[in-house]
Every structure is written in structure tokens, then in C-alpha cells.
Design a protein around this motif. Structure first.
Motif, mmCIF file in Angstrom:
data_model
loop_
_atom_site.group_PDB
_atom_site.id
_atom_site.type_symbol
_atom_site.label_atom_id
_atom_site.label_comp_id
_atom_site.label_asym_id
_atom_site.label_seq_id
_atom_site.Cartn_x
_atom_site.Cartn_y
_atom_site.Cartn_z
ATOM 1 N N GLY A 249 0.821 -1.208 0.000
ATOM 2 C CA GLY A 249 0.000 0.000 0.000
ATOM 3 C C GLY A 249 0.846 1.246 0.000
ATOM 4 O O GLY A 249 2.065 1.205 0.156
ATOM 5 N N PRO A 250 0.212 2.406 -0.184
ATOM 6 C CA PRO A 250 0.931 3.677 -0.272
ATOM 7 C C PRO A 250 1.536 4.076 1.075
ATOM 8 O O PRO A 250 1.005 3.747 2.131
ATOM 9 N N ARG A 251 2.638 4.787 1.025
ATOM 10 C CA ARG A 251 3.300 5.262 2.234
ATOM 11 C C ARG A 251 2.484 6.377 2.866
ATOM 12 O O ARG A 251 1.984 7.267 2.187
ATOM 13 N N GLU A 252 2.333 6.326 4.168
ATOM 14 C CA GLU A 252 1.561 7.344 4.882
ATOM 15 C C GLU A 252 2.269 8.696 4.793
ATOM 16 O O GLU A 252 3.479 8.796 5.000
ATOM 17 N N ILE A 253 1.508 9.741 4.513
ATOM 18 C CA ILE A 253 2.066 11.077 4.395
ATOM 19 C C ILE A 253 2.203 11.695 5.786
ATOM 20 O O ILE A 253 1.223 11.798 6.531
ATOM 21 N N PRO A 254 3.408 12.122 6.184
ATOM 22 C CA PRO A 254 3.580 12.731 7.507
ATOM 23 C C PRO A 254 2.964 14.125 7.559
ATOM 24 O O PRO A 254 2.916 14.830 6.556
ATOM 25 N N ILE A 255 2.493 14.522 8.737
ATOM 26 C CA ILE A 255 1.899 15.853 8.894
ATOM 27 C C ILE A 255 2.937 16.875 9.327
ATOM 28 O O ILE A 255 2.619 18.052 9.481
ATOM 29 N N GLY A 256 4.170 16.429 9.552
ATOM 30 C CA GLY A 256 5.254 17.366 9.791
ATOM 31 C C GLY A 256 5.618 18.043 8.478
ATOM 32 O O GLY A 256 6.030 17.381 7.526
ATOM 33 N N LYS A 257 5.436 19.365 8.378
ATOM 34 C CA LYS A 257 5.612 20.024 7.079
ATOM 35 C C LYS A 257 6.946 20.757 6.946
ATOM 36 O O LYS A 257 7.375 21.090 5.839
ATOM 37 N N LYS A 258 7.625 21.018 8.070
ATOM 38 C CA LYS A 258 8.904 21.717 7.995
ATOM 39 C C LYS A 258 9.794 21.268 9.147
ATOM 40 O O LYS A 258 9.345 21.161 10.288
#
Length: 357
Positions: A249-258
Motif C-alpha cells: 500500500g501507499p506510504r503514509e504522508i507525515p503531517i510534519g511540514k517543515k
């Protein structure tokens, strides 16, 4: 006739004077009966500072007997109160309600909790005491399978903040002012971390090979409210989870943006803490020679504790973080040799001058 007039005039003056005196007495009594919000704030502050040092007896001095009678500590928590700030206050008659944001951490594993206290201070028989306390969990971050995840309030779903792949491979230590050589960052495991009071930033550390790396991650609030892919959140109080991430499955997108690198050192990290305004970050370091602290600007990562380093060099002093106040950093100094200065000091967060407390 004149005598009668004089007598009446004298009586009138006497009545007026006695009336004025009575009025002044009433005004004075009224002032004493007024509720003093600053005293109430001091009571709430004393209570939180006592909790920071785990001084339960001192904390109880600020509580009404009705709360003390209902308080029984069954076991000691491994959570440490790292800092607090008064977020809001409301005066209701002879009472003040304070909303206090707290930052709690674990010193033996990567875990951080932002919790809101509601503290009601009332005036009773000339004494100001805490009459009621309630708490609400805002956010928590924890390690799961060598990733850092976040949970919002009482949500079951959690979101990925960052994994080791999101940590830079190289960084400049603050000792390299000329930016000559990037050093490999330690990525064996995550270390101590702490959430900012607003929940919009996470200061974390990684460690390995005798080195420690500190960074601040800005969290994407819009993705946080949407929730992540789920997850139970590890063991009790933020331990590692035995569940393994899916290989399909697709890799989870982190919510850490910077991610902003703060520092890279050859020492261990004991504590990380944001100031009440979140403008500064204090890190407590430890090595074989002792302990020391450094203060950074949380936005630029610039070191702001040069005055402290010059006055109390780590070769001669052990320095321990005590707490952040509204406009200062309080720290404890213990000299390693005879004749050295000892005691508690304040570093002003505006001009960065140092004064003894």
C-alpha cells in the motif's frame, strides 16, 4: 438667638464629620473585601511551580481542604511536568478561573503530552485557595516502530509526524560558525521530545554513536484535523507498539511540514523545553564532565545563551534548567571547585542579561 444658631451649626458639623469618617471606614473595608486577581494568579502559579519540582507538600499549601481530602496518590507517575503557561483567565465574583497549558514529558523515552488545566482560585475568609481543578488532554506524541506519531485529544486515530527518513542525514553543529563541514546526524533512535503549548511545533531529538541531534518540526494543522491512517498509539503512556507497518500500500504522508535543525552535539540530552511564548527553546545537556544548558531562538535556531556560556563556562560549572517565566529563563548554578559562584539565576529573554535571584 445667636447661641441657638451656633449650637445647631456645631451639631451639623459634627454629624457631617462623623458621616465622612464612616464613609472612609466603609471604603477601606470595601477595598479589603475586594477580590485580588493578582493574588489568585500567584496561588495558581505557586501550585504549578511546586508540581514542576514534584514538591507535593508545597503544592498542597495552595489547595482548599476540600480538595486535599479527596487527594490520594496511589503511585508515582513517570511523566514529568516540564513547563506551563497561563493561557486565559476569567474573574467570577470572588473567584478566578485560570486556563493553564502544560507540557509533560518522559525522560526515559520519546513521549510528550500537552494538557490543559482549569484551576479555580477562590477567596474564603481572607485566604486565597484553589477550590477546583480539572484537566483535558489536548495532544500527545509518542514513538511507534521508530516513527513519531501524534494523537489529537481523545481520537482513536493517530497521524504520522516524522520517521527516520525525514531526519536529515547531515547537519552543522553550532560550534561550526563558519559552516565548514556538515556532520552525519545520529539516527539510531529517537530521544527526548516536547510539544509546544500550541501543539503546532514539536521539538525532538535523535541519538546514536555518542551524538545527539535536536530539531523542531512544524506540524500541518489542516492534515492533523483530518486524522491519520489509524493506530492504537503504542503501549501504555506512549511506549513502543508491537504492531509492524504494512509493507504493502501507499506510504503514509507525515503531517510534519517543515524541519529546522537546532544543533548537533557530542553529549546526551536530558530535557527540551519551549518558553511560554514558544519563541525560545532550552535544551539541557549532560556529559561525563557535568550538565549545561543552551538557549536557542526556536525560529532561527540561533544560540541566545552566549552571556550564560561566558559567565558560567561548563568546564567550571554544572548548570540545571529550573523553569521559564514570562520574560526570563531561571537556572541553577553549582560550581565544580571551591570559591565558585552557586545559586539560582535569571537570564532575561529581552536583553539576555543575567541576574541572581
Amino acid at each position: 438667638m445667636r447661641r441657638k444658631v451656633w449650637i445647631l451649626f456645631s451639631l451639623l458639623i459634627t454629624i457631617l464629620l462623623s458621616g465622612c469618617g464612616s464613609s472612609k471606614d466603609n471604603e477601606s473595608k470595601s477595598e479589603e473585601e475586594k477580590f485580588n486577581t493578582q493574588i489568585a494568579k500567584n496561588v495558581a502559579s505557586n501550585y504549578m511551580n511546586a508540581l514542576m519540582t514534584n514538591n507535593i507538600d508545597e503544592a498542597k499549601k495552595n489547595l482548599d481542604t476540600s480538595i486535599i481530602e479527596k487527594t490520594k496518590i496511589e503511585s508515582k507517575s513517570n511523566l514529568t511536568l516540564a513547563g506551563w503557561k497561563i493561557d486565559d483567565s476569567t474573574e467570577i465574583g470572588k473567584a478566578s478561573l485560570f486556563k493553564i497549558k502544560t507540557s509533560k514529558i518522559m525522560k526515559d523515552r520519546p513521549y510528550s503530552l500537552v494538557e490543559e488545566y482549569k484551576v479555580k482560585v477562590s477567596k474564603k475568609d481572607e485566604e486565597y485557595k484553589i477550590q477546583d481543578i480539572s484537566t483535558t488532554e489536548s495532544q500527545e506524541t509518542f514513538k511507534e516502530n521508530n516513527t513519531i506519531r501524534i494523537r489529537q485529544k481523545d481520537n482513536v486515530k493517530t497521524s504520522l509526524v516524522v520517521d527516520m527518513g525525514g531526519i536529515p542525514n547531515y547537519a552543522y553543529p553550532k560550534t561550526d560558525g563558519a559552516k565548514i563541514e556538515r556532520i552525519e546526524t545520529p539516527k539510531s533512535e529517537f530521544g527526548i521530545m516536547t510539544l509546544a503549548y500550541s501543539g503546532s511545533k514539536l521539538a525532538l531529538s535523535t541519538k546514536g554513536n555518542g551524538k545527539s541531534y535536536v530539531a523542531i518540526i512544524t506540524i500541518d494543522d489542516s492534515m492533523q484535523t483530518q486524522g491519520g491512517k489509524g493506530g492504537g498509539g503504542g503501549e501504555e503512556e506512549g511506549g513502543d507498539s508491537s504492531s509492524k507497518p504494512s509493507k504493502s500500500g501507499p506510504r503514509e504522508i507525515p503531517i510534519g511540514k517543515k524541519l529546522s535543525s537546532i544543533d548537533l552535539v557530542n553529549d546526551d540530552i536530558e530535557l527540551i523545553n519551549f518558553s511560554k511564548t514558544e519563541k525560545f527553546l532550552c535544551v539541557q545537556y549532560k556529559n561525563q564532565e557535568g550538565k549545561y544548558i543552551k538557549l536557542y531562538n526556536s525560529e532561527s535556531s540561533e544560540i541566545k545563551s552566549k552571556e550564560l556560556d561566558d559567565k558560567f563556562p561548563k568546564s567550571r560549572y554544572n548548570i540545571n534548567f529550573v523553569r521559564f517565566e514570562e520574560e526570563s529563563l531561571v537556572f541553577e548554578v553549582n560550581g565544580k571547585g571551591n570559591g565558585e559562584e552557586n545559586g539560582r539565576y535569571k537570564l532575561d529573554l529581552k536583553d539576555f542579561k543575567i541576574d541572581k535571584v
